[in-house]
Design a protein around this motif. Structure first.
Motif, mmCIF file in Angstrom:
data_model
loop_
_atom_site.group_PDB
_atom_site.id
_atom_site.type_symbol
_atom_site.label_atom_id
_atom_site.label_comp_id
_atom_site.label_asym_id
_atom_site.label_seq_id
_atom_site.Cartn_x
_atom_site.Cartn_y
_atom_site.Cartn_z
ATOM 1 N N ASP A 53 0.744 -1.254 0.096
ATOM 2 C CA ASP A 53 0.194 -0.045 0.092
ATOM 3 C C ASP A 53 0.835 1.295 -0.154
ATOM 4 O OD1 ASP A 53 -2.249 -1.547 -0.032
ATOM 5 O OD2 ASP A 53 -2.659 -1.486 2.261
ATOM 6 N N THR A 54 1.990 1.235 0.784
ATOM 7 C CA THR A 54 2.748 2.310 0.595
ATOM 8 C C THR A 54 3.487 2.716 -0.537
ATOM 9 O OG1 THR A 54 3.521 1.853 3.164
ATOM 10 C CG2 THR A 54 4.890 3.475 1.961
ATOM 11 N N LEU A 55 3.867 1.564 -1.318
ATOM 12 C CA LEU A 55 4.545 1.876 -2.730
ATOM 13 C C LEU A 55 3.381 2.400 -3.602
ATOM 14 C CD1 LEU A 55 6.619 -1.613 -3.317
ATOM 15 C CD2 LEU A 55 7.505 0.730 -3.224
ATOM 16 N N PHE A 56 2.042 1.703 -3.562
ATOM 17 C CA PHE A 56 1.200 2.346 -4.259
ATOM 18 C C PHE A 56 0.775 3.808 -4.175
ATOM 19 C CE2 PHE A 56 -1.269 -1.703 -6.092
ATOM 20 C CZ PHE A 56 -0.013 -2.292 -6.546
ATOM 21 N N ASN A 57 0.586 4.111 -2.879
ATOM 22 C CA ASN A 57 0.486 5.396 -2.576
ATOM 23 C C ASN A 57 1.740 6.380 -3.093
ATOM 24 O OD1 ASN A 57 -1.936 4.763 -1.309
ATOM 25 N ND2 ASN A 57 -1.065 4.703 0.690
ATOM 26 N N THR A 58 2.582 6.234 -3.122
ATOM 27 C CA THR A 58 3.952 6.641 -3.355
ATOM 28 C C THR A 58 3.964 6.882 -5.065
ATOM 29 O OG1 THR A 58 5.403 6.106 -1.358
ATOM 30 C CG2 THR A 58 6.523 6.968 -3.434
ATOM 31 N N TRP A 59 3.491 5.961 -5.573
ATOM 32 C CA TRP A 59 3.606 5.932 -7.037
ATOM 33 C C TRP A 59 2.403 6.781 -7.558
ATOM 34 C CZ3 TRP A 59 4.588 -0.015 -7.615
ATOM 35 C CH2 TRP A 59 5.919 -0.490 -7.340
ATOM 36 N N SER A 60 1.123 6.350 -7.112
ATOM 37 C CA SER A 60 0.201 7.257 -7.053
ATOM 38 C C SER A 60 0.388 8.811 -6.849
ATOM 39 C CB SER A 60 -1.167 6.755 -6.559
ATOM 40 O OG SER A 60 -1.565 5.340 -6.876
ATOM 41 N N SER A 61 1.076 9.176 -5.996
ATOM 42 C CA SER A 61 1.451 10.752 -5.784
ATOM 43 C C SER A 61 2.087 11.142 -6.782
ATOM 44 C CB SER A 61 1.926 10.808 -4.385
ATOM 45 O OG SER A 61 3.361 10.120 -4.360
ATOM 46 N N PHE A 62 2.952 10.558 -7.571
ATOM 47 C CA PHE A 62 3.845 11.014 -8.655
ATOM 48 C C PHE A 62 3.189 10.875 -10.069
ATOM 49 C CE2 PHE A 62 7.772 9.446 -6.265
ATOM 50 C CZ PHE A 62 7.743 10.487 -5.557
ATOM 51 N N GLY A 63 1.740 10.475 -9.900
ATOM 52 C CA GLY A 63 0.985 10.282 -11.151
ATOM 53 C C GLY A 63 1.560 8.925 -11.837
ATOM 54 N N TRP A 64 1.897 7.930 -11.529
ATOM 55 C CA TRP A 64 2.360 6.662 -11.926
ATOM 56 C C TRP A 64 1.259 5.812 -11.921
ATOM 57 C CZ3 TRP A 64 7.680 6.112 -9.377
ATOM 58 C CH2 TRP A 64 8.505 7.137 -9.828
ATOM 59 N N ASP A 65 1.105 4.947 -12.473
ATOM 60 C CA ASP A 65 0.062 3.788 -12.584
ATOM 61 C C ASP A 65 0.614 2.347 -11.865
ATOM 62 O OD1 ASP A 65 -1.954 1.953 -13.019
ATOM 63 O OD2 ASP A 65 -2.148 2.212 -15.107
ATOM 64 N N PRO A 66 0.135 2.255 -10.513
ATOM 65 C CA PRO A 66 0.756 1.272 -9.887
ATOM 66 C C PRO A 66 0.182 -0.211 -10.719
ATOM 67 C CG PRO A 66 -0.560 2.676 -8.809
ATOM 68 C CD PRO A 66 -0.665 3.141 -9.963
ATOM 69 N N ARG A 67 -0.353 -0.246 -11.557
ATOM 70 C CA ARG A 67 -0.926 -1.397 -12.074
ATOM 71 C C ARG A 67 0.046 -2.010 -13.039
ATOM 72 N NH1 ARG A 67 -6.596 0.531 -14.387
ATOM 73 N NH2 ARG A 67 -5.143 2.400 -14.990
ATOM 74 N N LEU A 68 1.034 -0.981 -13.441
ATOM 75 C CA LEU A 68 2.185 -1.529 -14.328
ATOM 76 C C LEU A 68 3.146 -2.405 -13.532
ATOM 77 C CD1 LEU A 68 3.147 2.197 -15.875
ATOM 78 C CD2 LEU A 68 1.811 -0.004 -17.141
#
Length: 341
Positions: A53-68
């Motif tokens: 969840d921490t990784l996904f939140n970080t990636w989402s905050s940068f506008g990256w798609d965590p599903r990649l």
């Protein structure tokens, strides 16, 4: 170098990234992972440190798609290292990973045999992330060390390419800033400005740390103030004391006797006297707020008789008649203790 070029440094290699907590290891590798995933690579990320969840939140905050990126969160249980190793290797094959990243690689790589097995899985790109060296570093194709220097205006992250087998590296040191849109590598002009001048560590500390950047704050404490002072007694140093008998603690540094009131405000005038190291005894008498004004052109060394707050210093050492012990440092040191004769 931009991140496209940095991605090529990882692509098709066994890479090892290390550095203390907060230096930006995970974010640097995340950026590379996202770039590789956008090319259609199957990226599998195993984490023993940052939760999913921490990784996904970080990636989402940068506008990256965590599903990649496929992320698998494992709890670290030291007594089951062999079992964890087998589970992680099986996962890599099951998920058909083309890029395989393990954050907290020491959880599964703990000797030469596991290092060999991990790096010879036949996966195109393998990346291990850890806070310090481990057996994987001996056989990695690429080794990158990250460090962070905290200033009053920014956090400067230094990216040092220590090894790049079969790759020509024009410049081994880069600097990274983390913006709201993600990490960016700074230009050469900014890199030159960010580089901190380094000097040898003072006195006996040089046996534990070869060099330190100017501007660092070092604290030493112990029951014998004379002995603690002798540990950092060095040429090109000024030692500020407020008790006459403390003048005899120093043989190489220039001691200066000041009043107790001036002792509390050394930072406001110490830089007027040219010296590389500035030593203060009875540092517990100096209000914490005054340390914010310290000059970046010297190494500041505070000597306590009671334990200081680690968070206030880059390095903290304990000194007694038998040893110097490392209590706190910005990155793991090769030796944690130095015997005193």
């Amino acid at each position: 170098m931009d991140f496209v070029e940095l991605k090529q440094l990882f692509d098709g290699k066994v890479s090892f990234i290390y550095g203390a907590s907060g230096t930006g290891k995970t974010i640097l590798v995340s950026k590379v992972a996202m770039e590789l995933a956008k090319e259609g690579r199957r990226v599998v990320w195993v984490t023993f440190n940052e939760g999913r969840d921490t990784l996904f939140n970080t990636w989402s905050s940068f506008g990256w798609d965590p599903r990649l990126v496929a992320v698998f969160d494992y709890p670290y249980v030291p007594q089951y290292k062999e079992t964890l190793f087998n589970q992680v290797i099986d996962l890599a094959y099951k998920e058909k990973a083309e890029v395989f990243i393990v954050d907290g690689v020491e959880a599964i790589v703990f000797d030469r045999a596991t290092a060999d097995a991990f790096t010879k899985m036949g996966i195109h790109t393998i990346v291990g992330i850890e806070t310090r060296h481990n057996p994987m570093a001996d056989i990695a194709d690429v080794i990158i060390k990250l460090t962070a220097r905290y200033t009053s205006y920014a956090t400067i992250r230094r990216v040092e390419i220590q090894k790049a087998r079969g790759i020509r590296v024009e410049k081994p040191v880069y600097y990274m800033a983390i913006l709201h849109s993600g990490p960016v590598l700074l230009s050469d002009e900014h890199a030159v400005a960010a580089e901190q001048a380094k000097v040898p560590a003072p006195g006996h500390l040089a046996s534990l740390i070869k060099e330190v950047p100017l501007g660092v704050n070092i604290a030493l404490y112990g029951p014998h103030q004379r002995l603690t002072a002798a540990v950092v007694d060095a040429p090109n140093a000024i030692a500020y004391v407020h008790k006459p008998y403390q003048l005899g603690f120093f043989k190489r540094a220039r001691p200066r006797l000041v009043s107790i009131y001036a002792h509390r405000r050394l930072e406001h005038y110490a830089e007027k006297v040219l010296s590389r190291y500035i030593i203060t005894l009875d540092a517990e008498l100096i209000p914490r707020a005054y340390r914010r004004f310290r000059s970046p052109n010297a190494v500041w060394i505070d000597i306590y008789t009671s334990p200081p707050t680690n968070a206030d210093y880059d390095y903290v050492f304990y000194v007694d008649r038998n040893k110097i012990r490392v209590d706190h440092s910005p990155e793991p040191l090769e030796s944690q203790e130095l015997p005193l004769q």
